[in-house]
Design a protein around this motif. Sequence first.
Motif, PDB file in Angstrom:
ATOM      1  N   SER A   1      83.462  37.952  32.523  1.00  0.00           N
ATOM      2  CA  SER A   1      82.323  38.848  32.323  1.00  0.00           C
ATOM      3  C   SER A   1      82.761  40.157  31.681  1.00  0.00           C
ATOM      4  O   SER A   1      82.064  40.714  30.838  1.00  0.00           O
TER       5      SER A   1
ATOM      6  N   TYR B   1      83.565  39.347  27.949  1.00  0.00           N
ATOM      7  CA  TYR B   1      82.380  39.217  27.105  1.00  0.00           C
ATOM      8  C   TYR B   1      81.724  40.575  26.861  1.00  0.00           C
ATOM      9  O   TYR B   1      81.271  40.865  25.754  1.00  0.00           O
TER      10      TYR B   1
ATOM     11  N   ASN C   1      73.428  28.647  19.185  1.00  0.00           N
ATOM     12  CA  ASN C   1      73.875  29.516  20.283  1.00  0.00           C
ATOM     13  C   ASN C   1      74.224  30.913  19.788  1.00  0.00           C
ATOM     14  O   ASN C   1      73.952  31.906  20.465  1.00  0.00           O
TER      15      ASN C   1
ATOM     16  N   LYS D   1      71.234  33.037  19.441  1.00  0.00           N
ATOM     17  CA  LYS D   1      70.712  33.507  20.734  1.00  0.00           C
ATOM     18  C   LYS D   1      71.403  34.788  21.178  1.00  0.00           C
ATOM     19  O   LYS D   1      70.810  35.630  21.851  1.00  0.00           O
TER      20      LYS D   1
ATOM     21  N   GLU E   1      79.572  25.998  25.742  1.00  0.00           N
ATOM     22  CA  GLU E   1      78.407  26.487  26.489  1.00  0.00           C
ATOM     23  C   GLU E   1      78.775  27.674  27.376  1.00  0.00           C
ATOM     24  O   GLU E   1      78.019  28.651  27.462  1.00  0.00           O
ATOM     25  N   ASP E   2      79.929  27.611  28.027  1.00  0.00           N
ATOM     26  CA  ASP E   2      80.361  28.711  28.903  1.00  0.00           C
ATOM     27  C   ASP E   2      80.556  29.996  28.106  1.00  0.00           C
ATOM     28  O   ASP E   2      80.177  31.086  28.540  1.00  0.00           O
TER      29      ASP E   2
ATOM     30  N   PHE F   1      79.112  30.931  25.252  1.00  0.00           N
ATOM     31  CA  PHE F   1      77.865  31.523  24.784  1.00  0.00           C
ATOM     32  C   PHE F   1      76.977  32.023  25.917  1.00  0.00           C
ATOM     33  O   PHE F   1      76.223  32.976  25.739  1.00  0.00           O
ATOM     34  N   LYS F   2      77.074  31.403  27.082  1.00  0.00           N
ATOM     35  CA  LYS F   2      76.328  31.918  28.245  1.00  0.00           C
ATOM     36  C   LYS F   2      76.802  33.328  28.589  1.00  0.00           C
ATOM     37  O   LYS F   2      76.004  34.235  28.828  1.00  0.00           O
ATOM     38  N   GLY F   3      78.126  33.496  28.646  1.00  0.00           N
ATOM     39  CA  GLY F   3      78.690  34.804  28.968  1.00  0.00           C
ATOM     40  C   GLY F   3      78.355  35.845  27.918  1.00  0.00           C
ATOM     41  O   GLY F   3      77.982  36.981  28.245  1.00  0.00           O
TER      42      GLY F   3
ATOM     43  N   ALA G   1      75.797  35.766  25.771  1.00  0.00           N
ATOM     44  CA  ALA G   1      74.356  36.014  25.747  1.00  0.00           C
ATOM     45  C   ALA G   1      73.950  36.990  26.845  1.00  0.00           C
ATOM     46  O   ALA G   1      73.130  37.888  26.635  1.00  0.00           O
ATOM     47  N   ALA G   2      74.530  36.819  28.036  1.00  0.00           N
ATOM     48  CA  ALA G   2      74.222  37.722  29.150  1.00  0.00           C
ATOM     49  C   ALA G   2      74.649  39.148  28.818  1.00  0.00           C
ATOM     50  O   ALA G   2      73.912  40.109  29.053  1.00  0.00           O
TER      51      ALA G   2
ATOM     52  N   SER H   1      72.407  40.762  26.100  1.00  0.00           N
ATOM     53  CA  SER H   1      71.137  41.269  26.648  1.00  0.00           C
ATOM     54  C   SER H   1      71.335  42.642  27.262  1.00  0.00           C
ATOM     55  O   SER H   1      70.524  43.549  27.079  1.00  0.00           O
TER      56      SER H   1
END
Length: 202
Positions: free
Chosen positions: A20, A23, A135, A138, A176-177, A179-181, A183-184, A187
């Motif tokens: 976290s 990212y 991704n 996003k 996926e992991d 881009f999830k991190g 993207a969060a 934001s």
Amino acid sequence: MRIETYYKLNENWRVSNNPSVLYSSAIKQILEESQNSNPQVPKEDLNLVNNVFKELRIATRFITTFGTGVGALYPAVIRFLQNSSISLNKEEVILLIITAISITINSPEADTLKEIVKEKNLNKALLAVKDFIVNLSKIVGSSITDMLGYTSLLVPTVNIITQLIDKQHISINNMEDLFKGLAASASAYGIKTLIDKSKDKK
């Protein structure tokens, strides 16, 4: 001096062992670079893209709209594919990026490009590249076309994501992991706001 060195070492450890933080640092760096510089796509990448467009006989409007965006995406995509043990030449990677964009935006060239990809037996790689680009859009909170149009944001984003791909050995298995991190964190730092401001200026 020793205290400064300690803090630096501690921060490096914290970043490398906490996704976290990693990212968030990446997103902050993207924002700083997009606001403080005028990043360019390397000329050799643009030349490569233009040559592939000509060979494929893609419409001029498509080239002028997406050519620079394809060149900007190239370094991250080729590294991602290499980490996924997919061995392709440069022209094939450019073909996959162009085809993925065409499919995503429903361009008139999409069917022809899909046939070429199928003939080359690159369908699996195409799906991976398409997911990668979707991704990525996003993260910046915009459509594919908007993302490709803002070189000042796309270039630093791709450069830093390429570094993350190297650092974390990102492949199809763990994309996926990543881009999830991102993207969060995106934001939290408001990259979409930056895109919206750029639109207002235009």
